[in-house]
Design an enzyme around this catalytic site. Structure first.
Site, PDB file in Angstrom:
ATOM      1  N   THR A 172       0.847  -1.187   0.000  1.00  0.00           N
ATOM      2  CA  THR A 172       0.000   0.000   0.000  1.00  0.00           C
ATOM      3  C   THR A 172       0.883   1.238   0.000  1.00  0.00           C
ATOM      4  O   THR A 172       2.076   1.167   0.293  1.00  0.00           O
ATOM      5  CB  THR A 172      -0.931   0.021   1.222  1.00  0.00           C
ATOM      6  N   GLU A 319      -5.152  -4.464  -2.120  1.00  0.00           N
ATOM      7  CA  GLU A 319      -5.450  -5.782  -1.565  1.00  0.00           C
ATOM      8  C   GLU A 319      -6.233  -6.685  -2.507  1.00  0.00           C
ATOM      9  O   GLU A 319      -6.403  -7.874  -2.222  1.00  0.00           O
ATOM     10  CB  GLU A 319      -6.228  -5.625  -0.251  1.00  0.00           C
ATOM     11  N   LYS A 428     -18.359  13.826   9.729  1.00  0.00           N
ATOM     12  CA  LYS A 428     -19.502  13.598  10.613  1.00  0.00           C
ATOM     13  C   LYS A 428     -19.768  14.893  11.373  1.00  0.00           C
ATOM     14  O   LYS A 428     -19.114  15.214  12.356  1.00  0.00           O
ATOM     15  CB  LYS A 428     -19.242  12.448  11.587  1.00  0.00           C
ATOM     16  N   TRP A 433     -23.734  12.455   8.463  1.00  0.00           N
ATOM     17  CA  TRP A 433     -22.647  12.215   7.539  1.00  0.00           C
ATOM     18  C   TRP A 433     -22.721  13.152   6.336  1.00  0.00           C
ATOM     19  O   TRP A 433     -23.788  13.406   5.785  1.00  0.00           O
ATOM     20  CB  TRP A 433     -22.664  10.777   7.037  1.00  0.00           C
TER      21      TRP A 433
END
Length: 537
Positions: A172, A319, A428, A433
């Site tokens: 990553t 991944e 948030k 949200w």
């Protein structure tokens, strides 16, 4: 029925059934080197033999520090078919991260472009390389790539391989902590290549001309060096030249039919096409895939509408390489444009053999296109753990083996994934949200805005509020007030960012995404937001 699904089988098929199919590789002097699958396969086998003659044990990591070119393609095949492991290093990362990754992976051999030798010098004393091979002119004490190749046996053939053994390692980018490594098996590569090539996804055929703009050091170039070879499609490897003019030159000159990269690349392409309409020939393109981040609808429609360039949304991760493609399903083919459009803006339907679910605060959410949850996924090429990182693995994988992606999504009744945000990027505000991609897309609809990134910043009253960072197109401008007025009809009133910062360019990560970590660190200072900001909440 027990034949191994491995990279050697992909190479054999390319060599046997497509030996004369062309592979074009852009050289450092910008010329195009032309070769074939037959020639590349012979060189890859010879390179495999040469690597083994260095005394490498099975499973040894062979790192690459290279652009997307023919020698890198050869290394993608050579190490795995020799029972070794190819490990592409990302030269765009900080030298400290590259050194950490090479040491963590236990790399023993490095194949490095001559252009990256100054970078190698910065990491040399902190890496475990025993052999360094230079693509280009090798300085004294280092081995030239062609010199190493000459030591290989041209008649060498791979032994039977265990399809579940590791073929590649990829890491990553480390934007939220130390980079984490993922092992990719031969079987994973083979099944991913088969699935991604199917009609309804990439639909690659032998008459396609495939150009991976996503670099071979990032997410394994989405597996395209393997998928295109398996199907016998012509490949165009653009080298280090990923600017719009260079890409447009290759698209026109090589008649590229399929290409893919991150949205920032295609935004640059759109700006270049807009600046000189009718100048560049893109008529050969049947699809331009965009992944790595959410593509702004204005960019999708700009390429499709103004230039007949069919941009297709995709989704994937380190991944799992590539996971979903936003082609239209059978029941949307003849639907009205207004019904098709939101499905093109979504990240797409998962590829065959991949299973998905989304978990919300109260459990798994319905596939209704509205309910939000963190996307979880499993399948034959989804990683099972991180290399040497048990704590990170325990955090990222569920007890029953599903990978937690960190993407907060909705899933439609047709199975289309739409990413609302990364879990770490959601704002948030007062318990509600706010989706940063939707705000970014609304801002990038403004004709003056070239780039827009939205991050959460601390707020004394509402805990968090959105902050927008905007870069303008050359010769254009707008005030923060004008930008807020422009997006006000497109989003809820309480979503409107109080702070809009104007910059020359938004910082990017090593893989071309907006560097939101850097933006949060730069701008995250608490403010006292007026009550009006949440009046409609």
């Amino acid at each position: 029925m027990h034949q191994s699904l491995d990279i050697a089988a992909i190479l054999r098929r390319a060599e046997q059934f497509s030996p004369h199919r062309e592979v074009v590789s852009r050289e450092p002097d910008r010329s195009c080197h032309r070769t074939t699958y037959g020639e590349l396969a012979a060189r890859a086998r010879r390179l495999a033999s040469a690597l083994l003659r260095l005394g490498l044990e099975p499973g040894t990591r062979v790192a690459t520090l290279c652009a997307t070119h023919r020698q890198h393609w050869e290394a993608y095949y050579a190490a795995p078919i020799a029972g070794l492991v190819t490990h592409p290093l990302n030269p765009r990362l900080h030298p400290d991260d590259i050194a950490f990754i090479a040491d963590h992976a236990g790399d023993r051999v490095l194949i490095v472009d001559e252009a990256f030798l100054p970078l190698y010098e910065q990491i040399r004393d902190r890496t475990p390389f025993r052999n360094v091979v230079v693509v280009g002119t090798a300085p004294p004490g280092l081995l030239g790539y062609e010199q190493l190749l000459a030591t290989g046996d041209p008649e060498w053939q791979p032994a039977e391989l265990d399809e579940r053994s590791t073929a590649l390692v990829t890491y990553t980018s480390g934007t939220t902590g130390r980079p984490k490594g993922v092992e990719v098996s031969h079987r994973a590569i083979a099944v991913h290549a088969l699935s991604s090539a199917l009609p309804g996804w990439l639909a690659i055929r032998d008459d396609d001309v495939v150009m991976p703009v996503v670099p071979m050091f990032h997410a394994l170039a989405w597996g395209w060096p393997y998928t295109a070879a398996l199907l016998g499609a012509k490949q165009v490897l653009p080298g280090p030249f990923l600017d719009p003019d260079s890409l447009l030159e290759l698209i026109a000159g090589e008649r590229v039919t399929l290409t893919g990269g991150v949205p920032t690349v295609w935004m640059g392409l759109l700006n270049t096409l807009d600046a000189a309409p009718g100048t560049h020939d893109t008529s050969s393109l049947r699809a331009v895939l965009s992944g790595g981040a959410t593509a702004p609808p204005a960019m999708i429609e700009g390429l499709r509408g103004r230039h007949a360039v069919p941009l297709v949304h995709t989704w994937g991760m380190t991944e799992l390489v590539m996971g979903a493609v936003a082609n239209l399903t059978w029941d949307l083919q003849d639907a009205p444009e207004d019904e098709q459009r939101p499905h093109r803006y979504a990240q797409g339907v998962p590829m065959p053999f991949l299973e998905i679910r989304a978990r919300g605060d109260a459990g798994y959410v319905a596939w209704d296109g509205q309910s939000l949850g963190e996307l979880e996924i499993r399948g034959p090429w989804v990683a099972q753990e991180y290399v040497g990182a048990p704590e990170a693995s325990a955090e990222q994988w569920t007890d029953d083996g599903w990978f937690r992606t960190g993407d907060v999504v909705t899933i439609s009744d047709r199975g289309y994934i739409r990413i609302a945000d990364r879990a770490k990027d959601l704002v948030k505000s007062g318990g509600e949200w706010i989706s940063t991609p939707e705000l970014e897309s609304a801002l990038m609809d403004h004709p003056a805005v070239a780039e827009a990134a939205v991050v959460a910043v601390a707020d004394e009253k509402w805990t968090e509020r959105p902050l927008a960072v905007v870069a303008f197109r050359p010769g254009t401008t707008a005030t923060p007030e004008e930008l807020r007025e422009f997006i006000a009809p497109k989003v809820a009133r309480w979503w409107l960012p109080e702070r809009i910062e104007i910059v020359e360019a938004i910082p990017k990560t090593a893989v071309g995404k907006f560097n939101k970590l850097a933006l949060r660190q730069q701008y995250d200072t608490p403010t006292d937001t007026p009550d009006a900001a949440k009046a409609d909440s």
